[in-house]
Write an enzyme that holds these catalytic residues in place. Structure first.
Site, PDB file in Angstrom:
ATOM      1  N   ASP A  29       1.233  -1.216   0.373  1.00 18.22           N
ATOM      2  CA  ASP A  29       0.159   0.060   0.269  1.00 18.22           C
ATOM      3  C   ASP A  29       0.989   1.102  -0.097  1.00 18.22           C
ATOM      4  O   ASP A  29       1.839   1.314   1.397  1.00 18.22           O
ATOM      5  CB  ASP A  29      -0.953  -0.248   1.537  1.00 18.22           C
ATOM      6  N   ASP A  37      -2.802   2.254  -5.780  1.00 19.91           N
ATOM      7  CA  ASP A  37      -1.310   2.516  -5.244  1.00 19.91           C
ATOM      8  C   ASP A  37      -1.414   1.352  -4.124  1.00 19.91           C
ATOM      9  O   ASP A  37      -1.152   1.593  -3.229  1.00 19.91           O
ATOM     10  CB  ASP A  37      -1.814   4.154  -4.758  1.00 19.91           C
ATOM     11  N   GLU A  38      -2.093   0.081  -4.432  1.00 20.36           N
ATOM     12  CA  GLU A  38      -1.898  -1.254  -3.814  1.00 20.36           C
ATOM     13  C   GLU A  38      -2.076  -2.361  -4.835  1.00 20.36           C
ATOM     14  O   GLU A  38      -3.268  -1.891  -5.789  1.00 20.36           O
ATOM     15  CB  GLU A  38      -3.298  -0.944  -2.768  1.00 20.36           C
TER      16      GLU A  38
END
Length: 353
Positions: free
Chosen positions: A8, A101-102
């Site tokens: 993350d 983003d993860e």
């Protein structure tokens, strides 16, 4: 035993802005804004003031008068995300992105012979720091649910490893409000029932949970025991992207509902852009105070071009329902009939705000 990593990025959009504009480093930054907009992302310097993603920009500015708003640059975020994703694929082909983003990674096969999932996670974080000048937090465990919880446990720039022996104990110690799949409304319901932590949830039998939570009960029963058999599934396309909000009191006032829908639409469209998808159908979801649910949809001949069109379609669907027969408990807006814009992304994205 599988070895799962959840990576993350730390305040991804805001961190990219601080990286590219050194004058923003160390300052409270919010990506997004506008008169009736919402915060898309907030830097860690802004969070002590209570600034969070999905918060109306006017509220964020009131909480933090020094907050610096910057416009989103999704083309830049996508490019950086692809750079990070390329790093992931150097370690495994089993990469399941959740957003820009993860992502989950299944590193059961140690491609580079690093010796452990911890070592792989450390090496991934090192490369992101050196090649992208950004920091990432990682959780390492035997299943997706605990890996995701672990990645949030030592943010920012942290690494947390939860072994199979410690999994149930780790879950038992956490508030149920932190569990993936337990939204704010469900968390409040659990707390009214005396369920505050994973340990409390584990005291309930499956039939008792089914009586209170219906089809979700099996998931709750399993995760509080550290059981999650879901596989890391790469390249699953989105079915829909949506946002919704449950109100503390049932609403019927047209102006209030229109304002709420504006906010929901803004956040949903942010998720559309983050997911790198486009779609032709706008769907309004309504749950009334008596828990009956209706949906209304409008389809276009081509992809919905922008947030204004998306919001206007939702407002038109809502206006057609007035006068309402009863108060609205939940309001949601989503985009369906999706196609990918750039990269493959995971199965479904819905968010309660």
């Amino acid at each position: 035993m599988r070895k799962i990593i959840h990576v993350d990025m730390d305040a991804f959009y805001a961190s990219v802005e601080q990286r590219d504009d050194p004058s923003l480093k160390g300052k409270p930054v919010a990506v997004g804004g506008g008169h009736r907009g919402v915060v898309t992302a907030a830097s860690y310097e802004a969070r002590p003031f209570g600034v969070r993603s999905a918060m109306p920009s006017v509220t964020a500015r009131r909480r933090c008068p020094e907050l610096i708003f910057v416009k989103p640059r999704f083309d830049v975020y996508r490019a950086v995300s692809q750079q990070i994703r390329a790093i992931f694929f150097d370690y495994t082909d089993l990469v399941e992105p959740l957003s820009l983003d993860e992502a989950y990674l299944d590193v059961t096969e140690d491609r580079h012979g690093l010796g452990s999932a911890r070592a792989i996670a450390e090496d991934i974080r090192r490369r992101i720091r050196e090649e992208c000048q950004l920091t990432a937090s990682a959780g390492v465990s035997y299943c997706k649910f605990i890996a995701k919880l672990a990645s949030d446990h030592r943010k920012p720039d942290g690494l947390c490893v939860i072994t199979p022996e410690k999994g149930p104990e780790f879950v038992a110690s956490l508030p149920v409000a932190r569990f993936h799949g337990v939204g704010p409304v469900t968390a409040r319901k659990m707390e009214r029932l005396g369920i505050h932590t994973g340990a409390d949830l584990r005291e309930w039998s499956l039939p008792a949970l089914q009586a209170k939570f219906g089809n979700s009960a099996d998931w709750y029963w399993r995760i509080c025991r550290g059981i999650d058999e879901r596989e890391v599934k790469p390249d699953r396309p989105y079915k829909s992207v949506s946002a919704e909000r449950t109100f503390d009191e049932d609403l019927r006032d047209p102006e209030r509902l229109a304002a709420e829908l504006d906010r929901i639409a803004g956040y949903a469209w942010t998720r559309v852009e983050r997911a790198e998808v486009a779609g032709r159908t706008v769907t309004l979801k309504i749950k009334f105070g008596d828990f009956t649910i209706i949906t209304r949809s409008k389809s276009f001949g081509s992809n919905v071009p922008d947030q204004e069109t998306f919001t206007s379609a939702g407002q038109a669907l809502l206006s057609a329902l007035h006068p309402l027969p009863k108060g609205i408990r939940l309001l949601g807006l989503g985009l369906h009939n999706l196609t990918e814009v750039n990269a493959p992304v995971p199965a479904q994205l819905g968010l309660a705000i």
